[in-house]
Write an enzyme that holds these catalytic residues in place. Structure first.
Site, PDB file in Angstrom:
ATOM      1  N   ASP A 344       0.836  -1.194   0.000  1.00 47.62           N
ATOM      2  CA  ASP A 344       0.000   0.000   0.000  1.00 47.62           C
ATOM      3  C   ASP A 344       0.872   1.246   0.000  1.00 47.62           C
ATOM      4  OD1 ASP A 344       0.758  -0.547   2.782  1.00 47.62           O
ATOM      5  OD2 ASP A 344      -0.594   1.096   3.292  1.00 47.62           O
ATOM      6  N   SER A 345       0.420   2.277  -0.716  1.00 46.34           N
ATOM      7  CA  SER A 345       1.099   3.570  -0.756  1.00 46.34           C
ATOM      8  C   SER A 345       2.542   3.410  -1.237  1.00 46.34           C
ATOM      9  CB  SER A 345       1.025   4.230   0.624  1.00 46.34           C
ATOM     10  OG  SER A 345       1.448   5.570   0.584  1.00 46.34           O
ATOM     11  N   ALA A 346       3.513   3.736  -0.388  1.00 40.87           N
ATOM     12  CA  ALA A 346       4.914   3.546  -0.772  1.00 40.87           C
ATOM     13  C   ALA A 346       5.193   2.081  -1.067  1.00 40.87           C
ATOM     14  CB  ALA A 346       5.833   4.052   0.337  1.00 40.87           C
ATOM     15  N   HIS A 645      -6.720   8.028   1.798  1.00 39.32           N
ATOM     16  CA  HIS A 645      -5.460   7.306   1.694  1.00 39.32           C
ATOM     17  C   HIS A 645      -5.208   6.570   3.014  1.00 39.32           C
ATOM     18  CE1 HIS A 645      -1.423   6.935  -0.205  1.00 39.32           C
ATOM     19  NE2 HIS A 645      -1.006   6.855   1.040  1.00 39.32           N
TER      20      HIS A 645
END
EC number: 3.1.1.23
Length: 684
Positions: A344-346, A645
């Site tokens: 997720d994300s990074a 997010h």
């Protein structure tokens, strides 16, 4: 209710309430109520045509007709939510203003707060129109030259954001998240030793996988093995020799009379946290749920964090651990017939770049990728969804830039030390992870509950309001020092036009928000920085924030030109000189996979992206999916509504976050399940 009908209803109610309170005498409260309804009328009338224009072209930026989502749609949706709340409140006032039980002060404060938010959303709408006029058809990221990018961002970041963090977002508590009990949760330390991997083109030939060495030299890589059942190999002496102690309570290996057989599948997971924060432990609650629901061992990588370990250290460690997992899958309780990368994300960024690196080395590429709200464009480039960072307490532009700057090597250890003293973002990295995770959950739960309410959904019944209102995000308040940018390795410039991106064919427009995909922006280095100087305290914000004069149009075509008489709220500091840090290394395709050439993207396995509509990084997902689609690569994009997010870390918050987390599990199943077979459920 369509936009025009909503606007007309709001204007009619505002005029009625304005007339009523104007007739109530010279009192200060009546004057302010009349003034606030006059403001609501003005902003609604000014906002409606601007939103209509954005809706009229929003479909041009969708992935396809079945996936109507992008930053323009999200901005319109958010403004509609704010207008809907003001409509509801205006009706309430009109019905109860004569009652002796009418709470005048309370309603006045709420109306003023939402009027301030609506004013700022109107400003964002004008900025979005400027992006629309500047970008090429179908492009979501700003494509102006370096000077125009700098001007736009400097103008944008002066907008006051405190109005989004106060009364508009009631601060809700969130109970500690309980997690599933698993049989295995072991932290392992992989020794920094080179090993051989077979080439996919000719298994008789091998390639050497070196241990990570960038910046810090060779060092062990920490990984966490999570398995709902104890499987063959997971209690072997060889694996036990790699176990790293975490204390008396962290080892959850229970003796069982019979082991489960090795799974055919394996999940390799990379956690999010902006490359500067969090660990596999902080993401363990939802990983344990995955382990139970999928019945598959999960190896989560605890890669080294920036700024002490900037790019490419995290990539090297993740790739090394991925290759080690393939070679030693038997120790992990798997035969690794099919492997899914998930993050997720990074961590989503690392899923893509690890796969690209595997292809570059010629070793086995994973069978598929599930990336949740990934960051694919690590450059300071404006896009419609990134405009939403003004109202995001978890991901303001200052935090985004701080993370990217640290990962790109723009922040030195000395900078980090000074930030820690001020409890900066890098200081948060060093704090106890559980405390950081709690802070992020609290901030995001407030933001999320507000939008679920505005969208007509109920927040969790057990949410208990906390007396203190949240005025600023935990993350943004922590940013106390500007960066001291330093140059890094120079790389060949990659621009949007170099990539020859193909615009999706026009799809039928719709005003509904649900699903979508595409992203990309300028790649010329910029001297702008999203990093802001410390803002005033909440009390000072309340007293000092003022309306600014209209911004000057410098004739360069990007500074937003607002209609005459419209003045958004500005930070009391006014324009600041922001040395926005944009390192040439951010153009490296192993850092910004959206900028990878077609030949590299062709090597990616099937990709499944789960994004969220209320996320500044939404356009990263949309543009990346569009690039893959234009190359004929298998890609799916699902965009969940009304979630921010980081929703995976909020999976226990409410029904909506649980459904979104379940969608991620479903996408992983698509990777692990070959045609005609099913993933066996974990034994109860």
């Amino acid at each position: 209710m369509d936009l025009r009908t909503m606007t007309q209803s709001l204007v009619t109610l505002a005029e009625d309430n304005m007339a009523f309170f104007s007739s109530q005498g010279p009192g200060e409260t009546a004057r302010r109520l009349s003034s606030v309804f006059a403001g609501v009328r003005e902003q609604a009338l000014g906002l409606e045509p601007a939103l209509g224009r954005l809706l009229g072209v929003a479909h041009l930026f969708d992935l396809d007709a079945e996936t109507p989502a992008n930053g323009y749609r999200s901005l319109v949706h958010t403004a509609r939510c704010c207008m809907a709340h003001l409509l509801h409140k205006s009706r309430y006032v009109a019905s109860n203003r004569r009652s002796i039980f009418f709470r005048t002060s309370h309603n006045l404060a709420e109306l003023e707060a939402y009027l301030a938010a609506l004013t700022q959303l109107r400003a964002l709408t004008y900025y979005a129109q400027r992006l629309l006029a500047t970008n090429r058809p179908g492009g979501l990221f700003f494509e102006g030259d370096e000077g125009l990018t700098s001007d736009f961002l400097r103008e944008y970041v002066t907008l006051h954001k405190g109005c989004f963090y106060g009364r508009c977002l009631g601060f809700q508590s969130l109970a500690n998240m309980a997690s599933v009990t698993v049989r295995v949760s072991r932290l392992l330390s992989l020794p920094p030793e080179a090993f051989e991997m077979p080439l996919t083109t000719d298994p008789k030939l091998t390639v050497t996988i070196p241990p990570p060495s960038a910046h810090m030299g060779p060092a062990p890589v920490l990984v966490r093995l999570i398995s709902y059942d104890l499987r063959e190999g997971q209690d072997s002496e060889e694996l036990s020799s790699l176990v790293k102690s975490e204390g008396p309570r962290t080892l959850e290996l229970w003796p069982r009379p019979q082991q489960a057989p090795r799974s055919q599948y394996l999940i390799v997971h990379f956690h999010g946290g902006g490359f500067v924060a969090q660990t596999s432990k902080s993401h363990e609650p939802y990983l344990k749920t995955w382990a139970q629901e999928l019945g598959v061992p999960i190896l989560s990588i605890d890669y080294s964090l920036a700024p002490e370990a900037p790019f490419p250290r995290a990539l090297e460690e993740c790739f090394y651990a991925y290759c080690w997992a393939i070679k030693n899958c038997a120790l992990l309780g798997s035969t690794a017939e099919r492997i899914c990368l998930a993050g997720d994300s990074a961590g989503g960024n690392l899923c893509f770049t690890v796969s690209l690196r595997a292809a570059a080395y010629g070793v086995r590429v994973p069978d598929g990728i599930m990336a949740a709200y990934p960051a694919t464009m690590l450059q300071p480039s404006a896009s419609p969804s990134r405009l939403l960072s003004l109202m995001d307490p978890l991901l303001p532009l200052s935090v985004l830039s701080k993370c990217v700057s640290a990962y790109a090597g723009g922040e030195t250890e000395e900078d980090s030390t000074s930030d820690r003293k001020a409890l900066g973002m890098m200081g948060l990295v060093q704090r106890d992870t559980a405390l950081l995770f709690r802070d992020l959950r609290l901030g995001a739960s407030s933001w999320l509950n507000s939008f679920l309410e505005l969208s007509g959904r109920k927040s969790p019944r057990d949410s208990v309001p906390i007396a203190e209102s949240m005025r600023r995000s935990v993350s943004e308040a922590a940013l106390d020092q500007p960066d001291d940018p330093k140059g890094t390795d120079s790389l060949k410039n990659l621009t949007l036009h170099d990539l020859n991106l193909k615009s999706s064919s026009e799809t039928s427009g719709t005003s509904e928000l649900s699903l979508s995909a595409e992203t990309l922006g300028p790649s010329k280095p910029s001297d702008v920085n999203f990093l802001l100087r410390p803002e005033d305290t909440p009390e000072e914000d309340e007293a000092q924030d003022k309306l600014s004069p209209e911004p000057l149009d410098k004739g360069r075509g990007i500074c937003a030109t607002f209609p005459k008489g419209f003045r958004p709220r500005r930070s009391s500091q006014g324009p600041t000189q922001m040395p926005i840090y944009s390192s040439p290394i951010a153009k490296n395709p192993f850092m910004s996979p959206l900028l990878a050439p077609e030949s590299m993207l062709q090597t990616l396995p099937p990709v499944h992206i789960v994004a969220c509509a209320l996320d500044p990084m939404l356009d990263d997902s949309v543009m990346f999916a569009r690039r893959l689609r234009s190359l004929g690569k298998p890609v799916t994009l699902r965009v969940v509504e009304d979630l921010p997010h980081g929703f995976l870390s909020l999976a226990a918050l409410c029904r909506e976050t649980r459904q979104a987390a379940a969608l991620c599990v479903e996408r992983i199943r698509l990777v692990l399940t070959p045609p005609g077979t099913t993933v066996p459920a974990a034994p109860v």
